[in-house]
Design an enzyme around this catalytic site. Sequence first.
Site, PDB file in Angstrom:
ATOM      1  N   ASP A   1       0.842  -1.196   0.000  1.00 35.76           N
ATOM      2  CA  ASP A   1       0.000   0.000   0.000  1.00 35.76           C
ATOM      3  C   ASP A   1       0.883   1.255   0.000  1.00 35.76           C
ATOM      4  O   ASP A   1       0.619   2.219  -0.720  1.00 35.76           O
ATOM      5  CB  ASP A   1      -0.900  -0.032   1.250  1.00 35.76           C
ATOM      6  CG  ASP A   1      -2.181   0.752   1.071  1.00 35.76           C
ATOM      7  OD1 ASP A   1      -2.560   1.048  -0.083  1.00 35.76           O
ATOM      8  OD2 ASP A   1      -2.823   1.057   2.100  1.00 35.76           O
TER       9      ASP A   1
ATOM     10  N   HIS B   1      -4.663   2.293  -7.108  1.00 32.74           N
ATOM     11  CA  HIS B   1      -5.803   1.966  -6.240  1.00 32.74           C
ATOM     12  C   HIS B   1      -7.067   1.635  -7.032  1.00 32.74           C
ATOM     13  O   HIS B   1      -7.903   0.866  -6.575  1.00 32.74           O
ATOM     14  CB  HIS B   1      -6.061   3.086  -5.224  1.00 32.74           C
ATOM     15  CG  HIS B   1      -5.285   2.900  -3.953  1.00 32.74           C
ATOM     16  ND1 HIS B   1      -3.955   3.203  -3.848  1.00 32.74           N
ATOM     17  CD2 HIS B   1      -5.647   2.379  -2.748  1.00 32.74           C
ATOM     18  CE1 HIS B   1      -3.527   2.906  -2.629  1.00 32.74           C
ATOM     19  NE2 HIS B   1      -4.536   2.392  -1.943  1.00 32.74           N
TER      20      HIS B   1
ATOM     21  N   HIS C   1      -6.732  -1.918  -7.808  1.00 36.53           N
ATOM     22  CA  HIS C   1      -7.144  -2.676  -6.615  1.00 36.53           C
ATOM     23  C   HIS C   1      -8.662  -2.854  -6.598  1.00 36.53           C
ATOM     24  O   HIS C   1      -9.178  -3.954  -6.428  1.00 36.53           O
ATOM     25  CB  HIS C   1      -6.708  -1.969  -5.334  1.00 36.53           C
ATOM     26  CG  HIS C   1      -7.451  -2.441  -4.116  1.00 36.53           C
ATOM     27  ND1 HIS C   1      -8.691  -1.942  -3.762  1.00 36.53           N
ATOM     28  CD2 HIS C   1      -7.167  -3.403  -3.209  1.00 36.53           C
ATOM     29  CE1 HIS C   1      -9.135  -2.575  -2.691  1.00 36.53           C
ATOM     30  NE2 HIS C   1      -8.225  -3.466  -2.323  1.00 36.53           N
TER      31      HIS C   1
ATOM     32  N   HIS D   1      -5.567  -5.911   0.909  1.00 40.15           N
ATOM     33  CA  HIS D   1      -5.608  -4.638   0.180  1.00 40.15           C
ATOM     34  C   HIS D   1      -4.240  -4.301  -0.433  1.00 40.15           C
ATOM     35  O   HIS D   1      -4.129  -4.069  -1.635  1.00 40.15           O
ATOM     36  CB  HIS D   1      -6.065  -3.537   1.148  1.00 40.15           C
ATOM     37  CG  HIS D   1      -6.001  -2.150   0.593  1.00 40.15           C
ATOM     38  ND1 HIS D   1      -6.985  -1.610  -0.192  1.00 40.15           N
ATOM     39  CD2 HIS D   1      -5.039  -1.179   0.708  1.00 40.15           C
ATOM     40  CE1 HIS D   1      -6.645  -0.376  -0.539  1.00 40.15           C
ATOM     41  NE2 HIS D   1      -5.474  -0.089  -0.009  1.00 40.15           N
TER      42      HIS D   1
HETATM   43 ZN   LIG Z   1      -4.528   1.815   0.048  1.00 39.36          ZN
END
Ligand SMILES: [Zn+2]
Length: 368
Positions: free
Chosen positions: A171, A254, A257, A271
Amino acid sequence: MLSVFSSPGHYVQGRDATAALGPEMLRLGLTGPALIVAAPSAERLLSDTWRATFKAADTDYTVHRFGGECSRAEIARITAAAQNAAVLIGAGGGKALDAARAAADDLALPFVSCPTAASNDAPCSALSVIYTDDGEFDAYQLVARNPALVLVDSSAVVQAPARLFSAGMGDALATWYEARTCVAGHVKNMRGGASTRSAAALAELCHRTLLADGPAALSAVRQHLLTPAVERLIEANTLLSGLGFESSGLAAAHAVHNGLTAAPQTHDFLHGEKVAFGVLTQLVLEGAPTTELNQVLEFCCTVGLPVTLGGLGLPGADLALVRTIAERTVAPGETIHNEPFLVDAPMVADALLAADSLGREFSPASGG
Ligand SMILES: [Zn+2]
């Protein structure tokens, strides 16, 4: 456009920090009954310390056991449990914190964020990621205020599985690449303002810290040891990444993601693991040079982050599924539209497959 920099009111990190929670809250005027939204692992690890620290601060509290998903239904359960509370505390991983933050916002109460893992950049932010009860990405909920206090107990972080720590690096790895794209494109950050030099500098420091200390920190965490490298990585994953993403902005990584969550096979992956593959996909989409791609591939392989679709439960790269992921990635409002060129689903599908191919060539053992 105005420049906006957003941050929590207060940040505390270190060995056995939970013992200071009651007095720290008192010092900040966060008095009155507290509701702790606790992941089961956080409750197991910290309940004795909570009893002592809140006794020392003469503060009443109750514990709501987090249901496991940051969904509308769970947020409603927390809101119902918090009717007599004057402050909400989230303790656990990203989803427990996000659910507690969203409930605190609904009740207009101050929020205290106590991450027990360095697995993502959510703890410092004013953003909750809402999922369906089945674990599919639903929406971002922007709350009015950042946490009044973020307290990170490093002793708890090193007790959590090392995989969570790796995911936090995934992340945090995205922070600088997405910030760089947003700053260059003069797009709005997560708080609707232009980025600042401060936010961009923190994002860049986050990246440098990961590369310098990431592997040594992970090695220590695997043995549940707390070293200066681990403290620096906890700060990178939590504070630097959190301030960097919120005040500089998100881009393709993101959104990828979020697209990946459309495939149920990825729901067992964290995540940050999906974001790491999103970074690789973003760099392919942006036409980044090979040296930069290789730096990301090497870092991810060193710290155990996936670099292929197979590494995310999607071996064989089913083309129809890749198209579904790509469609979800470019949904209206997605941060991939912060890229400085028009992005459509066929471009994303090709970038996903090209990133997967690079990953397989770089690391044949990673499967797929
Ligand atoms: Zn994130």
